[in-house]
Design an enzyme around this catalytic site. Structure first.
Site, short mmCIF file in Angstrom:
data_model
loop_
_atom_site.label_atom_id
_atom_site.label_comp_id
_atom_site.label_asym_id
_atom_site.label_seq_id
_atom_site.Cartn_x
_atom_site.Cartn_y
_atom_site.Cartn_z
CD GLN A 5 -2.65 -1.19 2.59
OE1 GLN A 5 -2.56 -0.26 3.39
NE2 GLN A 5 -3.45 -2.22 2.80
CB THR A 56 7.37 -0.64 5.51
OG1 THR A 56 6.87 -0.99 4.21
CG2 THR A 56 7.82 -1.90 6.22
CB CYS A 57 3.46 2.53 3.14
SG CYS A 57 3.90 1.58 1.68
CG PHE A 58 0.86 4.08 6.03
CD1 PHE A 58 0.72 5.21 5.25
CD2 PHE A 58 0.37 2.88 5.54
CE1 PHE A 58 0.08 5.16 4.02
CE2 PHE A 58 -0.27 2.81 4.31
CZ PHE A 58 -0.42 3.95 3.55
#
Length: 464
Positions: free
Chosen positions: A142, A432-434
């Site tokens: 994402q 990991t994106c956020f």
């Protein structure tokens, strides 16, 4: 230049006005006051506007080289095949290092950004969290921040590994002596046009790290950072990377006394050559390999060896600095010490748990005072630095925390309850994106330690 022209401006207010006038787009076509400041700087011949506070020093740099039209610069796209790289890495014992080097994350990224259709440096001068968008072929994720950070971490790992021919451990590391045993230096023999272009790209990646504040896990000694910052090298830089060579050149006996002629002739039977970091032996002057070093010429030999060793990576460092200056204006480097440059590119390799705890937010009913949260912090403090870096890689795709002054909402860790319940065998999850960690409510600290360690060592691919 002409800093008085901007003194007293409410820059935050001007920036917000520009964003509003551009319809939410930074530096848009509205032509607000902040844009006018940048265009005024361009007309004055300035390379950049440095926004500073007298108490804090430089806060950020806004390049005037991004273009006078004020249009947003589109992010380049990089498609990576992580599975192919992993498959080839498993074949390392079969002597396929050349194939691995050609298909790893670094080379895939390099070919797409510096290949036959090279991306212009202006497109890498981003002030957001990413300089390019990364997609891993066949991997679900994402957003793009997580894959970008994971790719940068993998890129740094490959740079300092034998899979690529660009860097080698410094002599102190190879010999197990003195300081900086974990540091790497450019390989002196990596001097082909292709190698030098790769070093140029390494410099660009460093500049990208400064602009995006995505710090790099690169362990490089002062000898590298001084040359990037334009600082003169000295004998201490040789001592810090090759203590054995430096101590030999002192020409001292076991008691620390100046060596006598007789003792010199017993110990030294060498020509005028120098052994470089990668083992390459080079003459110190034409025909030097045929000229023996005598007692009378020992100081000449010492001077020539120090010069050769400090300059052994001159071409590689020149390419790296050129790449760095293609992304970060060269005058900015003149405002920094080499220590500050290192800090801006790499931060600190030490993961400070207290700093991470200060910059953690708790969501959806999770409280800092909860028993399982307290256990989590206790376990993290008991981890060594290697395990802490693994945790950051698992939760965020990076191995280093931001500088204390660079934390943002995006770089703060967010702790959520587990989506899969609180059983003893349920592992922590991450996005990991956020920078999100989803933590089960384990009954004991031992379970927290076991499951957290299992998650950070086993769950390495992006698939959220």
């Amino acid at each position: 230049r002409h800093s008085k022209s901007w003194r007293g401006l409410n820059l935050e207010k001007l920036w917000k006005e520009d964003v509003d006038m551009a319809g939410g787009g930074v530096m848009g076509g509205g032509g607000g006051q902040f844009v006018n400041v940048i265009r005024g700087a361009q007309e004055a011949g300035a390379l950049a506007v440095i926004i500073a506070d007298s108490r804090e020093g430089p806060l950020f740099l806004m390049s005037t080289e991004l273009g006078s039209s004020g249009d947003e610069v589109a992010l380049p796209a990089v498609l990576l095949s992580l599975s192919d790289s992993m498959l080839l890495m498993q074949r390392a014992g079969a002597g396929l290092t050349a194939i691995i080097a050609a298909d790893g994350v670094f080379m895939q990224t390099y070919r797409q950004l510096r290949g036959s259709r090279a991306v212009r440096p202006a497109r890498l001068r981003q002030r957001d969290e990413m300089a390019w968008r990364v997609t891993f072929h066949g991997e679900g994720h994402q957003g793009f921040q997580g894959p970008y950070r994971e790719a940068m971490s993998a890129l740094c790992q490959e740079l300092l590994s034998p899979r690529l021919p660009l860097f080698v451990p410094c002599a102190n590391g190879a010999n197990g002596l003195a300081d900086n045993r974990d540091k790497f230096l450019p390989r002196p023999s990596a001097a082909s046009p292709d190698h030098l272009d790769m070093f140029f790209f390494v410099g660009q990646v460093m500049g990208v790290a400064m602009r995006t504040r995505n710090l790099l896990s690169l362990d490089l000694p002062s000898l590298v950072w001084k040359q990037l910052a334009g600082v003169e090298l000295d004998e201490g830089d040789l001592r810090g990377t090759d203590y054995s060579c430096w101590s030999t050149l002192q020409f001292r006996d076991e008691d620390g006394q100046a060596i006598t002629r007789e003792r010199f002739e017993e110990l030294f039977s060498i020509p005028f050559t120098a052994c470089l970091t990668d083992g390459t032996e080079v003459p110190l002057f034409p025909g030097g390999e045929e000229v023996p070093v005598t007692y009378e010429r020992r100081e000449e030999y010492r001077t020539l060896v120090i010069k050769a060793r400090l300059e052994e990576g001159k071409r590689q460092m020149g390419s790296m600095r050129a790449g760095l200056c293609s992304v970060v204006p060269e005058p900015l480097l003149g405002l920094m010490s080499w220590e500050e440059l290192e800090r801006r590119v790499c931060g600190s390799p030490e993961v400070d748990v207290a700093s991470l705890q200060r910059h953690t937010r708790y969501r959806c009913g999770v409280l800092e005072s909860s028993a399982h949260v307290r256990m989590f912090w206790e376990v993290l403090r008991e981890f060594g630095q290697a395990e802490r870096r693994l945790f950051l890689r698992f939760a965020w795709g990076r191995e280093r925390l931001p500088l204390e002054s660079d934390y943002t909402e995006q770089s703060e860790m967010k702790m959520f309850p587990s989506d899969r319940g609180d059983g003893d065998s349920v592992l922590p999850e991450a996005e990991t994106c956020f920078f999100i960690i989803k933590l089960p409510k384990y009954r004991t600290k031992e379970l927290m330690h076991r499951n957290l360690l299992a998650a950070i060592t086993a769950c390495r691919e992006i698939n959220y």
